[in-house]
Design an enzyme around this catalytic site. Sequence first.
Site, PDB file in Angstrom:
ATOM      1  N   TRP A 167       2.320   2.088 -15.502  1.00 20.49           N
ATOM      2  CA  TRP A 167       3.643   2.625 -15.824  1.00 20.49           C
ATOM      3  C   TRP A 167       4.638   1.538 -16.205  1.00 20.49           C
ATOM      4  CZ3 TRP A 167       3.794   7.575 -16.717  1.00 20.49           C
ATOM      5  CH2 TRP A 167       2.937   8.449 -16.023  1.00 20.49           C
ATOM      6  N   LYS A 226       3.467   5.246 -20.176  1.00 16.09           N
ATOM      7  CA  LYS A 226       2.169   4.840 -19.632  1.00 16.09           C
ATOM      8  C   LYS A 226       1.440   3.988 -20.653  1.00 16.09           C
ATOM      9  CE  LYS A 226      -1.033   6.581 -16.278  1.00 16.09           C
ATOM     10  NZ  LYS A 226      -1.466   7.785 -15.543  1.00 16.09           N
ATOM     11  N   THR A 242      21.809  23.982 -16.807  1.00 11.21           N
ATOM     12  CA  THR A 242      21.581  22.562 -17.048  1.00 11.21           C
ATOM     13  C   THR A 242      21.467  22.355 -18.549  1.00 11.21           C
ATOM     14  OG1 THR A 242      19.205  22.869 -16.870  1.00 11.21           O
ATOM     15  CG2 THR A 242      20.371  22.273 -14.862  1.00 11.21           C
ATOM     16  N   GLU A 293      22.470  20.294 -10.403  1.00  9.99           N
ATOM     17  CA  GLU A 293      21.827  20.941  -9.256  1.00  9.99           C
ATOM     18  C   GLU A 293      22.419  20.507  -7.921  1.00  9.99           C
ATOM     19  OE1 GLU A 293      20.294  19.792 -11.898  1.00  9.99           O
ATOM     20  OE2 GLU A 293      18.551  21.015 -12.439  1.00  9.99           O
TER      21      GLU A 293
END
Lengths: 533, 533
Positions: free
Chosen positions: A442, A437, A193, A338
């Site tokens: 959030w 945050k 990755t 993935e």
Amino acid sequence: MTTPLPAGAMQPYALTLDRFIDHAAKWHGATEVVTAGGGGITTRIGYAALRDRARLLSGALQSLGLRAGDNLGLLAWNSQAHMECWYGAVGVGIVCHTLNPRLSPAHLAAMIAQAGNRVLAVSPDLAELAQALTGLCPSVEHVVVLAEPGPATPLPDCGAVRVWRYEDLLAMRGSRVTWGGFDENAPAGLCFTSGTTGAPKGVTYTHRSNYLHTVHQLQADACGLTARDSVLVAVPMFHANGWGFPFSGPAAGAKLVLPGRHQDGASLAHLINREGVTVAAGVATVWLGLADHLDRMGGETPSLQRVMIGGASVPQALMDRLERRLGVVIQTSWGMTELSPLGTAATPTALSRKASHSGRPPLGVDLLLTDADGVPLPEQRDREGRLRVRGAAVVQRYFGQDEVAVDADGWFDTGDLASIDAQGNVTITGRAKDLIKSGGEWINPGEIEAIVGALPEVAQVAVVGRADPKWGERPVLVIEACQGADIADEALLGALKNRVPSWWLPDEVVRVPAMPLAATGKIDKTRLRADYG
Amino acid sequence: MTTPLPAGAMQPYALTLDRFIDHAAKWHGATEVVTAGGGGITTRIGYAALRDRARLLSGALQSLGLRAGDNLGLLAWNSQAHMECWYGAVGVGIVCHTLNPRLSPAHLAAMIAQAGNRVLAVSPDLAELAQALTGLCPSVEHVVVLAEPGPATPLPDCGAVRVWRYEDLLAMRGSRVTWGGFDENAPAGLCFTSGTTGAPKGVTYTHRSNYLHTVHQLQADACGLTARDSVLVAVPMFHANGWGFPFSGPAAGAKLVLPGRHQDGASLAHLINREGVTVAAGVATVWLGLADHLDRMGGETPSLQRVMIGGASVPQALMDRLERRLGVVIQTSWGMTELSPLGTAATPTALSRKASHSGRPPLGVDLLLTDADGVPLPEQRDREGRLRVRGAAVVQRYFGQDEVAVDADGWFDTGDLASIDAQGNVTITGRAKDLIKSGGEWINPGEIEAIVGALPEVAQVAVVGRADPKWGERPVLVIEACQGADIADEALLGALKNRVPSWWLPDEVVRVPAMPLAATGKIDKTRLRADYG
């Protein structure tokens, strides 16, 4: 009761990748794989001849000491020789370890060391990088400089490491060995990755997983290739198997058009028209370059019907512009290394398509939305959650690791945030790690980016968090304006009003001439955070 | 050298048939399965609800004593209840043994005895046949009369055998048991080949073989179903899994339209228009009936785009007429029970399509032409040979037999004669066993039938051998003329002149009002040989 009789059986049929090129060679033997060099030079070969050269290469790779299960390092652009390496390697169980030439030598050397590569096959214009890598990588014993169309280049001097010209290797060491004879669960590919977030992790594709990815991808509502298609693979083969097209092309008997490293608008326009390309795949910025070129120079791409976009979400204005300018249907999709990589794809013929939608999963991929702790949301539709995936071509365990990468129920956590509408359309709404945050609550940069990205003046947009003594973190808006366009801060922030909570409004707007991109072409948020966070 | 690291792994994903209905229920839950009763009555259910009823049925079947590996006898038309039986059974490893109601009770009893069926599920209008079978089959302990749209029928009296109404069984015994947990190579289906040639032989389909058949069939150049398709399955589910559509429909999220036993032109025209059918599959005679109905009564079928024909070759004149009258593309194909059944399919969008062409094999099927002794022909193109097949869904060993049904190289001999052109298009030219030996030389009835069948006056044609004292055998031409049409012997034989060797010309022409058909709808050559041979 009758005595039980033997139940009967169907034929054994191992799900191995040589099936694809065998099928193409026998039933579509004259259908071509075309490789573009610079300046309009191309080479072409039919699937029957390509298969024959791949078989020759199998013997040559074995003569260099590679055995089933060994990793062949591949540092190369999309080309015929690169495809021959893939099929020549996997036909005898050798694993294709694809490497991204845009990574730093140090990054690449770490991957080569982990994979234990003894042979490295490289594109001719990457000979200098190969030379640097042989200095860093004691495992490498042979460098093979691939044949690609273009001017001849001198071989690199790699000291004690033997350097081969590809055609010399084929001529001197080639032999047609028999393919197959290994288990379908044997490894076939290795892809690390990209390094924008944490240490790179290697995903081991198996023959079975890539075979199943291919047949699932080939469904009509996903990629749906036919033997009359000419497919431009503008996504690098080192990026999650070129989204699987070097497998699904021959499996469907489609012509493949490989652009080498020539992905600029002029080169692609020429190639599309010369090769009658019908389907193209790549990240949005590639097609933006094509549309810009056509706008500047004039011209059309009449054969092109469909462009598959993945890698990152595409702004609505860009999707609309591409559809108009190229006269195509834009097919949005979502995937990751993935997942081999296909997760979802918008159906090519859907009537109402939104740029924010990434479509539905094909058979073979299943999705689950959870909360931050991995607990499934009780309602899976019209809610935002963390996206987990299960499937035939989804990672179970990373290369070199003993622990599995899935939860107790077998789900892989993608790290993406998503919502799914009543029709099953998936919208990727952000990355969990990108969340900001602020005051204990959030903020999702993805939602802000989607709205600002839809403004016609905005080419690229990113929102990153900046440390704040009072709130913990506050959002910063970074934009790259379209060529010749500009837009005031008030207009940017005004577009957000009443569409996101007022306390989500970014504290500052930063304008950059060009958005920093990571090696995969995605926006490099790590760098943005370092510069503006 | 680095220490070898664990290679990494992709997720386990068993290729089992519950995947199809799970996928459909989750991502296409409201997409319908529609069943037609007589007189325009239909029932409909979404995939989500169908899956739930199938799970309930799983528990009910277990309560009747069926366990993984046991065969459930199914004597039923295409209907929702029949599909629920398939998924309810295979979800817990029970094997669907499909039986053709058009066979004689003695034939069926022999198959039921061989399979050891203890439970028989039957369509309501087949209750009388079920009653007869329970008298002939001591293994049968339960008869389940399926729910199908139409007038209520009395339950048959089967003596000591317990008879259930389907809905009562679900209500009284249904429980949602967990699916899966068995090997993908476990058996899923059992289908005996039809009895026109020799003793019927049972083909055991496995979960894996049916899964792979489905994904290979779903390729864009084969069946290519999408979530926007409405698919009329006019091929019986007891005939080689309804050509796989009860699997590929939910796998692609397509609507399925099941005609029950109502396959007459009027019923089909009504159903196609009411349900917006886009793709239809069935033998040519079914579509001939539809075209005749439209000609008589007027009307169009505007939603219908594509009709897949298999089972027997279709005359060019009929294909042309169907394409014109129905406004569709006719997709010819070739397959057999032993192939699950897809062998080849003409691409739906091919520019020049011939009725005699059966198309190319999809990925997953491979073909070989041999001589009569099984030796591969040195040249595989533009030669006629015996057709052998290998593939993921091709029989290896028949039910109850110890010996394999393939040669030393793994090829299954189809018994068909075929040629393959330079583009890979397969033409089935006849059956090896139908060949006529005249004066020590072979005559291929298939070639004569193709030429005579192309005459516009000819509806159906067959050539059979008649014993001859001088030549051994001589050909006899049997024809069924089109409604209201006639054609002289001279015209029939004249059409053959200069196109086949002169000694191939049939010695006699026989006219029949209706060609005798076997239980599968194919011309019954065994009977023709008995009557005219």
